[in-house]
Enzyme design. Structure first.
Site, PDB file in Angstrom:
ATOM      1  N   TYR A  75      -4.954 102.749 -67.902  1.00 58.39           N
ATOM      2  CA  TYR A  75      -3.882 103.934 -67.649  1.00 58.39           C
ATOM      3  C   TYR A  75      -4.521 105.335 -67.826  1.00 58.39           C
ATOM      4  O   TYR A  75      -4.899 105.872 -68.917  1.00 58.39           O
ATOM      5  CB  TYR A  75      -3.171 103.075 -69.073  1.00 58.39           C
ATOM      6  CG  TYR A  75      -1.961 104.037 -69.257  1.00 58.39           C
ATOM      7  CD1 TYR A  75      -1.213 104.116 -68.258  1.00 58.39           C
ATOM      8  CD2 TYR A  75      -1.383 104.041 -70.049  1.00 58.39           C
ATOM      9  CE1 TYR A  75      -0.102 104.197 -68.179  1.00 58.39           C
ATOM     10  CE2 TYR A  75       0.162 104.467 -70.190  1.00 58.39           C
ATOM     11  CZ  TYR A  75       1.013 104.550 -69.795  1.00 58.39           C
ATOM     12  OH  TYR A  75       1.958 105.189 -69.565  1.00 58.39           O
TER      13      TYR A  75
ATOM     14  N   ASP B  93      -3.214 101.314 -63.495  1.00 57.28           N
ATOM     15  CA  ASP B  93      -2.069 102.718 -63.748  1.00 57.28           C
ATOM     16  C   ASP B  93      -3.272 104.136 -63.716  1.00 57.28           C
ATOM     17  O   ASP B  93      -3.051 104.546 -64.502  1.00 57.28           O
ATOM     18  CB  ASP B  93      -1.271 102.405 -64.695  1.00 57.28           C
ATOM     19  CG  ASP B  93       0.350 103.401 -64.380  1.00 57.28           C
ATOM     20  OD1 ASP B  93       0.015 104.170 -63.245  1.00 57.28           O
ATOM     21  OD2 ASP B  93       0.910 103.581 -64.973  1.00 57.28           O
TER      22      ASP B  93
ATOM     23  N   HIS C 231       6.936  98.428 -63.546  1.00 52.83           N
ATOM     24  CA  HIS C 231       5.527  98.410 -62.572  1.00 52.83           C
ATOM     25  C   HIS C 231       5.664  96.500 -61.960  1.00 52.83           C
ATOM     26  O   HIS C 231       5.970  95.777 -62.140  1.00 52.83           O
ATOM     27  CB  HIS C 231       4.086  98.758 -62.293  1.00 52.83           C
ATOM     28  CG  HIS C 231       4.297  99.974 -63.088  1.00 52.83           C
ATOM     29  ND1 HIS C 231       2.988 101.393 -62.713  1.00 52.83           N
ATOM     30  CD2 HIS C 231       4.299 101.185 -64.270  1.00 52.83           C
ATOM     31  CE1 HIS C 231       3.112 102.207 -63.369  1.00 52.83           C
ATOM     32  NE2 HIS C 231       4.687 102.191 -64.525  1.00 52.83           N
TER      33      HIS C 231
END
Length: 265
Positions: free
Chosen positions: A110, A153, A254
């Site tokens: 992340y 991500d 997402h």
């Protein structure tokens, strides 16, 4: 093996959706980001009941990463070597967890958002990516045949067509040359962004903001990406972006990206 990555945007709020996704798709390994809970708050029982082992890294209601696997989890590592710290006092955030699952060394990542270009968080983001590149390069230098997946991500849109309107993003993070260069450095280190190889169409998105009717208007971003080492990239036979997961009741902003991985030769 089917391997997926998904910024779930609070696992406790979306446990039922994650369970349904696993049951529907038969994914063997799921890398999660933005779980938004401490380790002892993660609803692991729901996934263990499906036959998944669960490892997590979460310290608060912010950030958080996890890996769910039904093909084994070994050599768990929280944070990659050299990962920078943030805050006062400075500490490593819950942004990276690695484990070997079914012979693949998987990292659920992340990447820091960066906030604004003149914010210290932007410099932190670039440093974080540079340290990740150094670590990833080292893994391949040590073993050129290593089966490594760097997924998650990335908070970067590598191409202008990875956002719905590049003009809208002028002067903002996610599209700056420095961020894109930091992302491309992983490719220069020997990795291949396999989701684009198998899903090359322009204006193919993985994230749509909740505001301004972004999803109905298809005003999205492609920021959930999947780097694979050469040996692993050769085994990827297909990639699916699960757009329909953005629909329905209480979705994440997402959607999952799913890799189809053939058995080793």
């Amino acid at each position: 093996m089917r391997l997926a990555t998904w910024n779930i945007n609070s696992i406790r709020a979306r446990t039922d959706r994650a369970v349904a996704f696993l049951e529907r798709t038969g994914v063997d390994v799921l890398a999660l980001q933005e779980t938004k809970c401490k380790d002892d708050q993660f609803p692991r029982e729901a996934f263990e009941a499906l036959g998944y082992e669960v490892v997590t890294s979460g310290f608060s209601q912010w950030n958080g990463v996890a890996i769910l696997s039904r093909v084994g989890i070994e050599d768990v590592e929280v944070g990659f070597p050299g990962m920078p710290t943030w805050g006062d006092p400075a500490a490593a955030e819950a942004r990276a967890i690695g484990a070997t699952c079914g012979g693949v060394r998987l990292w659920s990542l992340y990447v820091p958002n960066g906030r604004e270009i003149d914010d210290p968080h932007y410099a932190y983001k670039l440093d974080w990516l540079a340290r990740l590149r150094d670590a990833a390069h080292g893994w391949l230098a040590a073993d050129p045949q290593a089966q490594v997946a760097l997924v998650g991500d990335w908070n970067i849109a590598p191409l202008d067509t990875d956002v719905w309107d590049i003009g809208f993003f002028a002067g903002r993070t996610h599209v700056t040359p420095a961020e894109r260069e930091a992302f491309a450095a992983l490719g220069e280190a020997g990795y291949t962004e396999v989701s684009r190889v198998h899903q090359p169409a322009e204006h193919t998105y993985t994230y749509w903001d909740y505001q301004q009717l972004r999803f109905p208007r298809n005003e999205g971003m492609r920021i959930d990406l999947t780097y694979a080492s050469p040996a692993l990239a050769a085994r990827v036979t297909g990639v699916t972006i699960e757009r329909n997961e953005r629909k329905g009741k209480a979705p994440s902003d997402h959607v999952p990206v799913v890799l189809e991985i053939a058995d080793p030769a």
